[in-house]
Design a protein around this motif. Structure first.
Motif, mmCIF file in Angstrom:
data_model
loop_
_atom_site.group_PDB
_atom_site.id
_atom_site.type_symbol
_atom_site.label_atom_id
_atom_site.label_comp_id
_atom_site.label_asym_id
_atom_site.label_seq_id
_atom_site.Cartn_x
_atom_site.Cartn_y
_atom_site.Cartn_z
ATOM 1 N N ILE A 161 -68.666 18.700 -23.058
ATOM 2 C CA ILE A 161 -67.441 18.102 -22.514
ATOM 3 C C ILE A 161 -66.549 17.622 -23.652
ATOM 4 O O ILE A 161 -65.335 17.879 -23.662
ATOM 5 C CB ILE A 161 -67.775 16.925 -21.558
ATOM 6 C CG1 ILE A 161 -68.484 17.453 -20.312
ATOM 7 C CG2 ILE A 161 -66.504 16.167 -21.170
ATOM 8 C CD1 ILE A 161 -69.020 16.365 -19.397
ATOM 9 N N ALA A 162 -67.157 16.961 -24.656
ATOM 10 C CA ALA A 162 -66.382 16.441 -25.784
ATOM 11 C C ALA A 162 -65.676 17.579 -26.520
ATOM 12 O O ALA A 162 -64.479 17.505 -26.824
ATOM 13 C CB ALA A 162 -67.298 15.679 -26.733
ATOM 14 N N ARG A 163 -66.412 18.627 -26.782
ATOM 15 C CA ARG A 163 -65.852 19.763 -27.519
ATOM 16 C C ARG A 163 -64.777 20.497 -26.730
ATOM 17 O O ARG A 163 -63.730 20.862 -27.248
ATOM 18 C CB ARG A 163 -66.995 20.700 -27.882
ATOM 19 C CG ARG A 163 -66.582 21.831 -28.745
ATOM 20 C CD ARG A 163 -67.753 22.380 -29.480
ATOM 21 N NE ARG A 163 -68.228 21.417 -30.465
ATOM 22 C CZ ARG A 163 -68.729 21.768 -31.648
ATOM 23 N NH1 ARG A 163 -68.820 23.029 -31.966
ATOM 24 N NH2 ARG A 163 -69.130 20.859 -32.491
ATOM 25 N N MET A 164 -65.044 20.691 -25.435
ATOM 26 C CA MET A 164 -64.043 21.370 -24.609
ATOM 27 C C MET A 164 -62.768 20.536 -24.518
ATOM 28 O O MET A 164 -61.659 21.078 -24.512
ATOM 29 C CB MET A 164 -64.599 21.614 -23.206
ATOM 30 C CG MET A 164 -65.501 22.825 -23.138
ATOM 31 S SD MET A 164 -66.219 23.040 -21.504
ATOM 32 C CE MET A 164 -65.033 24.073 -20.738
ATOM 33 N N THR A 165 -62.945 19.223 -24.453
ATOM 34 C CA THR A 165 -61.776 18.344 -24.362
ATOM 35 C C THR A 165 -60.921 18.443 -25.626
ATOM 36 O O THR A 165 -59.695 18.497 -25.545
ATOM 37 C CB THR A 165 -62.235 16.884 -24.106
ATOM 38 O OG1 THR A 165 -63.073 16.886 -22.942
ATOM 39 C CG2 THR A 165 -61.059 15.963 -23.882
ATOM 40 N N GLU A 166 -61.591 18.493 -26.779
ATOM 41 C CA GLU A 166 -60.851 18.643 -28.045
ATOM 42 C C GLU A 166 -60.069 19.954 -28.064
ATOM 43 O O GLU A 166 -58.915 20.005 -28.482
ATOM 44 C CB GLU A 166 -61.845 18.680 -29.219
ATOM 45 C CG GLU A 166 -62.167 17.346 -29.836
ATOM 46 C CD GLU A 166 -63.013 17.567 -31.080
ATOM 47 O OE1 GLU A 166 -62.447 17.745 -32.167
ATOM 48 O OE2 GLU A 166 -64.252 17.600 -30.920
ATOM 49 N N ARG A 168 -59.191 21.686 -25.485
ATOM 50 C CA ARG A 168 -58.171 21.602 -24.434
ATOM 51 C C ARG A 168 -56.916 20.909 -24.986
ATOM 52 O O ARG A 168 -55.800 21.258 -24.644
ATOM 53 C CB ARG A 168 -58.760 20.841 -23.236
ATOM 54 C CG ARG A 168 -57.896 20.766 -22.023
ATOM 55 C CD ARG A 168 -57.739 22.127 -21.353
ATOM 56 N NE ARG A 168 -56.537 22.136 -20.520
ATOM 57 C CZ ARG A 168 -55.376 22.680 -20.866
ATOM 58 N NH1 ARG A 168 -55.228 23.303 -22.030
ATOM 59 N NH2 ARG A 168 -54.354 22.633 -20.043
ATOM 60 N N ARG A 169 -57.145 19.910 -25.864
ATOM 61 C CA ARG A 169 -56.016 19.203 -26.485
ATOM 62 C C ARG A 169 -55.193 20.130 -27.376
ATOM 63 O O ARG A 169 -54.007 19.919 -27.561
ATOM 64 C CB ARG A 169 -56.509 18.008 -27.309
ATOM 65 C CG ARG A 169 -56.654 16.772 -26.458
ATOM 66 C CD ARG A 169 -56.776 15.502 -27.288
ATOM 67 N NE ARG A 169 -57.608 14.566 -26.571
ATOM 68 C CZ ARG A 169 -58.828 14.184 -26.940
ATOM 69 N NH1 ARG A 169 -59.348 14.625 -28.080
ATOM 70 N NH2 ARG A 169 -59.501 13.362 -26.207
ATOM 71 N N ARG A 173 -57.323 27.262 -22.897
ATOM 72 C CA ARG A 173 -57.895 27.117 -21.556
ATOM 73 C C ARG A 173 -59.313 27.685 -21.506
ATOM 74 O O ARG A 173 -59.662 28.554 -22.294
ATOM 75 C CB ARG A 173 -57.030 27.873 -20.539
ATOM 76 C CG ARG A 173 -55.633 27.308 -20.432
ATOM 77 C CD ARG A 173 -54.785 28.230 -19.565
ATOM 78 N NE ARG A 173 -53.385 27.837 -19.650
ATOM 79 C CZ ARG A 173 -52.685 27.377 -18.603
ATOM 80 N NH1 ARG A 173 -53.248 27.249 -17.428
ATOM 81 N NH2 ARG A 173 -51.423 27.049 -18.750
ATOM 82 N N ARG A 191 -66.408 17.619 -14.005
ATOM 83 C CA ARG A 191 -66.449 16.879 -15.270
ATOM 84 C C ARG A 191 -65.888 17.667 -16.449
ATOM 85 O O ARG A 191 -65.668 17.107 -17.516
ATOM 86 C CB ARG A 191 -67.894 16.464 -15.595
ATOM 87 C CG ARG A 191 -68.474 15.507 -14.569
ATOM 88 C CD ARG A 191 -69.808 14.966 -14.999
ATOM 89 N NE ARG A 191 -69.765 14.342 -16.321
ATOM 90 C CZ ARG A 191 -70.834 14.123 -17.072
ATOM 91 N NH1 ARG A 191 -72.014 14.478 -16.649
ATOM 92 N NH2 ARG A 191 -70.704 13.540 -18.252
ATOM 93 N N LEU A 192 -65.705 18.945 -16.251
ATOM 94 C CA LEU A 192 -65.257 19.802 -17.356
ATOM 95 C C LEU A 192 -63.777 20.121 -17.254
ATOM 96 O O LEU A 192 -63.257 20.310 -16.156
ATOM 97 C CB LEU A 192 -66.053 21.107 -17.341
ATOM 98 C CG LEU A 192 -67.559 20.976 -17.573
ATOM 99 C CD1 LEU A 192 -68.256 22.261 -17.163
ATOM 100 C CD2 LEU A 192 -67.845 20.650 -19.030
ATOM 101 N N PRO A 193 -63.089 20.174 -18.393
ATOM 102 C CA PRO A 193 -61.657 20.512 -18.359
ATOM 103 C C PRO A 193 -61.457 22.020 -18.202
ATOM 104 O O PRO A 193 -61.082 22.708 -19.145
ATOM 105 C CB PRO A 193 -61.150 20.007 -19.714
ATOM 106 C CG PRO A 193 -62.332 20.085 -20.626
ATOM 107 C CD PRO A 193 -63.554 19.898 -19.775
#
Ligand code: C2E
Ligand code: CA
Ligand code: CA
Ligand code: CA
Length: 273
Positions: A161-166, A168-169, A173, A191-193
């Motif tokens: 989640i942390a890595r995908m969020t980064e 995603r920033r 996609r 919970r996942l972007p």
């Protein structure tokens, strides 16, 4: 009977040894493949419900000097086990971003999907690499879709989640590939972007004839719609499948019915015409 059993074991061992040998040979050859220009990026079109091309998925191809075309199902596992997938995967991401930059320069608004293996995604510097390629190519990250599998998501969920969020920033996609074939829990979806779910072709293949596959496809589309996710079906081969998917409100379609994978440069030239 004992002899027969012993022979069977010998035969089995010999087959195993041949397989190990074969993998080592492939690995050795794969090491040179990139340097010698034997690897290629192919692309398969994705269309929307109206049949209009809206993007494409990049697929790796290996043209071996002696064996000819080696299928990804054969060489990707070897590349993953040996770590060669890291360089190969980087190269595919570069191809994706260069393609996006060229489409963009021509005001051609298409998305490009690329497969990212677990090992690649877990690299310490994956986010930095991604940032680097986006900057150097000038590609619009909003049109880049990274396809990852369910097994990758479930392993170290918090880390994922942390890595995908980064990422995603950065604007890229995410799509879950082969959706429905792994150990999926619907709980992690929220919970996942995520941007997209990709329905595996094994479910598409027998729809709309097989009532079970039809129900699974409709359920996946329904989950995606309720979670506000884009949903694409892969492996669409027949008009009946396409009609069923569109009637079920699937957003995107990919499969031989709309186009086989073809060399990237050839496809790109046509898109830019
Ligand atoms: P995938 O990501 O699920 O890709 C879809 C596969 O379905 C592709 O096989 C594609 O050629 C095939 N396909 C497309 N339309 C149809 C159809 O209408 N009917 C049928 N029967 N098949 C269709 P391909 O190219 O052989 O790739 C196999 C797998 O290898 C991919 O499955 C993906 O998991 C992996 N792969 C390919 N390129 C890469 C890559 O660059 N990186 C990574 N990590 N994996 C890759
Ligand atoms: Ca894929
Ligand atoms: Ca698949
Ligand atoms: Ca796959």
């Amino acid at each position: 009977a004992k002899d027969l059993g012993r022979n069977r074991i010998r035969f089995y061992e010999a087959a195993m040894q041949a397989d190990v040998q074969e993998r080592l040979t492939l690995e050795q050859d794969l090491k040179n493949a990139a340097a010698e220009g034997q690897l290629a990026a192919f692309v398969q079109p994705q269309v929307n419900a109206a049949g209009v091309v809206v993007g494409g998925e990049l697929l790796m191809r290996w043209n071996h000097p002696v064996r000819g075309s080696v299928p990804p199902a054969r060489f990707i596992p070897v590349a993953e086990a040996s770590g060669l997938i890291l360089r190969m995967g980087d190269w595919m991401i570069l191809q994706a971003c260069e393609t996006l930059a060229r489409l963009q320069a021509a005001q051609r608004d298409l998305s490009i999907s690329v497969n990212v293996s677990e090992r690649q995604f877990r690299q310490d510097d994956f986010v930095e690499r991604m940032r680097g390629v986006l900057v150097s190519t000038g590609a619009n990250p909003a049109h880049l879709i990274l396809e990852v599998t369910e097994s990758l998501l479930i392993e170290n969920l918090d880390d994922t989640i942390a890595r995908m969020t980064e990422l995603r920033r950065l604007g890229v996609r995410f799509s879950i590939d082969d959706f429905g074939t792994g150990y999926s829990s619907l709980a992690y979806l929220k919970r996942l972007p995520l941007y997209e779910l990709k329905i595996d072709k094994s479910f598409v293949q027998d729809a709309p004839h097989d009532p079970n596959d039809t129900a699974i496809v409709q359920s996946i589309i329904s989950v995606a719609r309720h979670l506000n996710l884009h949903v694409v079906a892969e492996g669409v081969e027949t008009r009946a499948q396409a009609d069923f998917l569109v009637a079920s409100q699937c957003n995107g379609l990919q499969g031989y019915l709309f186009g086989r994978p073809e060399p990237l440069q050839q496809w790109l030239a046509r898109q830019l015409q």
